[in-house]
Enzyme design. Sequence first.
Site, PDB file in Angstrom:
ATOM      1  N   GLU A  53       0.804  -1.223   0.000  1.00 19.09           N
ATOM      2  CA  GLU A  53       0.000   0.000   0.000  1.00 19.09           C
ATOM      3  C   GLU A  53       0.840   1.277   0.000  1.00 19.09           C
ATOM      4  OE1 GLU A  53      -3.986   0.080   1.659  1.00 19.09           O
ATOM      5  OE2 GLU A  53      -3.089   1.173   3.317  1.00 19.09           O
ATOM      6  N   LYS A  55       0.804   4.581   1.112  1.00 21.04           N
ATOM      7  CA  LYS A  55       0.034   5.193   2.208  1.00 21.04           C
ATOM      8  C   LYS A  55       0.902   6.298   2.802  1.00 21.04           C
ATOM      9  CE  LYS A  55      -1.969   3.410   6.544  1.00 21.04           C
ATOM     10  NZ  LYS A  55      -2.181   2.203   7.366  1.00 21.04           N
ATOM     11  N   LYS A 114      -8.025   2.639  -2.595  1.00 16.87           N
ATOM     12  CA  LYS A 114      -8.321   2.532  -1.168  1.00 16.87           C
ATOM     13  C   LYS A 114      -8.916   3.863  -0.722  1.00 16.87           C
ATOM     14  CE  LYS A 114      -7.735  -0.212   2.316  1.00 16.87           C
ATOM     15  NZ  LYS A 114      -6.916   0.328   3.409  1.00 16.87           N
ATOM     16  N   GLU A 158     -14.607  -5.015   2.517  1.00 21.39           N
ATOM     17  CA  GLU A 158     -13.895  -5.117   3.802  1.00 21.39           C
ATOM     18  C   GLU A 158     -14.878  -5.348   4.944  1.00 21.39           C
ATOM     19  OE1 GLU A 158     -10.678  -2.286   4.794  1.00 21.39           O
ATOM     20  OE2 GLU A 158     -11.946  -1.810   6.536  1.00 21.39           O
ATOM     21  N   GLU A 209      -6.049  -7.968   6.190  1.00 24.22           N
ATOM     22  CA  GLU A 209      -5.692  -6.548   6.111  1.00 24.22           C
ATOM     23  C   GLU A 209      -5.238  -6.001   7.468  1.00 24.22           C
ATOM     24  OE1 GLU A 209      -9.484  -5.425   3.177  1.00 24.22           O
ATOM     25  OE2 GLU A 209      -8.947  -4.142   4.857  1.00 24.22           O
TER      26      GLU A 209
HETATM   27  O1  LIG Z   1      -4.235   3.038   9.017  1.00 26.09           O
HETATM   28  C1  LIG Z   1      -4.888   3.752   9.788  1.00 26.09           C
HETATM   29  O2  LIG Z   1      -4.378   4.477  10.663  1.00 26.09           O
HETATM   30  C2  LIG Z   1      -6.392   3.803   9.674  1.00 26.09           C
HETATM   31  C3  LIG Z   1      -7.103   4.573  10.571  1.00 26.09           C
HETATM   32  C4  LIG Z   1      -8.467   4.657  10.471  1.00 26.09           C
HETATM   33  C5  LIG Z   1      -9.134   3.963   9.485  1.00 26.09           C
HETATM   34  C6  LIG Z   1      -8.434   3.195   8.572  1.00 26.09           C
HETATM   35  C7  LIG Z   1      -7.070   3.102   8.670  1.00 26.09           C
HETATM   36  N1  LIG Z   1      -6.332   2.358   7.769  1.00 26.09           N
HETATM   37  C8  LIG Z   1      -6.873   1.856   6.563  1.00 26.09           C
HETATM   38  C9  LIG Z   1      -6.377   0.524   6.189  1.00 26.09           C
HETATM   39  O3  LIG Z   1      -7.212  -0.303   5.919  1.00 26.09           O
HETATM   40  C10 LIG Z   1      -4.909   0.228   6.135  1.00 26.09           C
HETATM   41  O4  LIG Z   1      -4.295   1.276   5.463  1.00 26.09           O
HETATM   42  C11 LIG Z   1      -4.508  -1.065   5.446  1.00 26.09           C
HETATM   43  O5  LIG Z   1      -5.286  -2.138   5.845  1.00 26.09           O
HETATM   44  C12 LIG Z   1      -3.024  -1.353   5.737  1.00 26.09           C
HETATM   45  O6  LIG Z   1      -2.855  -1.460   7.131  1.00 26.09           O
HETATM   46  P1  LIG Z   1      -1.393  -1.409   7.803  1.00 26.09           P
HETATM   47  O7  LIG Z   1      -0.569  -2.458   7.138  1.00 26.09           O
HETATM   48  O8  LIG Z   1      -1.620  -1.693   9.240  1.00 26.09           O
HETATM   49  O9  LIG Z   1      -0.862  -0.051   7.535  1.00 26.09           O
END
Ligand SMILES: O=C(O)c1ccccc1NCC(=O)[C@H](O)[C@H](O)COP(=O)(O)O
Length: 261
Positions: A53, A55, A114, A158, A209
Amino acid sequence: MNSSTALAPEVESILAAARERPGGDTPLEVAPRPFSDALERAETDGRVPVIAEVKPTSPTADGTREDDPVELAEAMVAGGATAISVLTEPTHFGGSPETLTRVREAVDVPVLRKDFLLREEQLDVVEADLVLVIARFVDNLADLVTAARDRGFQPLVEVHDEAELEAALEADADLIGVNNRDLARLEVDLGTFESVSADVPDDVTLIAESGISTPADVRRMRAAGADALLVGSAIMDHGAEEADVEANTRRLTRSTVEEET
Ligand SMILES: O=C(O)c1ccccc1NCC(=O)[C@H](O)[C@H](O)COP(=O)(O)O
């Protein structure tokens, strides 16, 4: 879908912003890159299927990564990513539809949009191969899943619990992501995937996820039935001064060796 549990203030703020964001004027027609083909290629190559991702930041990230999203996506693909997820939410995640378009032009793997989509016309903002639909936030899930498919998108629905899983299956979702992040406290618990995935029929493609950081986490999610993993923070490494996104991705896509942690 209505749920009685409260949402974290950050998530309420994300939803308030999403309600204000306009949609497109005309329904899009997308020629998607099939996710199933990309999954098959990864399995044939011996790569763990990872959706990496892009991000830039998030409410729980340690900071903001300002790197060029195209360079990040290319590094993720070089590290063996099966697909790329691009945040298009601008206010809380630093994303944009333009970023997704640039990334999709630069890589040849499927690209997931996303975002926090609430209405059908919000699908018409930007082309992507897959689009995320969060069961909890959508009033009529089946209609939004159908609207996404009608445009050519592969909808990834999701869920976070059994009730949302049931709603996703009733909406005929065949690609389901179980989010380990709890939207009430924003805490991650990999046990969520383990318990919710037990009830998923075999013909559904299942994505684990959030909260996956180490090769051991990857193996744990695969053992619980994950066909693929969606990973943002561990690859972006927001807290580090410089992140080796390619190496971070490779560490997870090659994490079948038991000795690694
Ligand atoms: O990632 C966050 O802080 C978040 C906060 C509030 C709502 C959604 C959020 N994330 C969205 C996602 O679904 C993640 O970006 C994605 O699953 C990847 O997760 P990670 O590997 O833990 O960054």
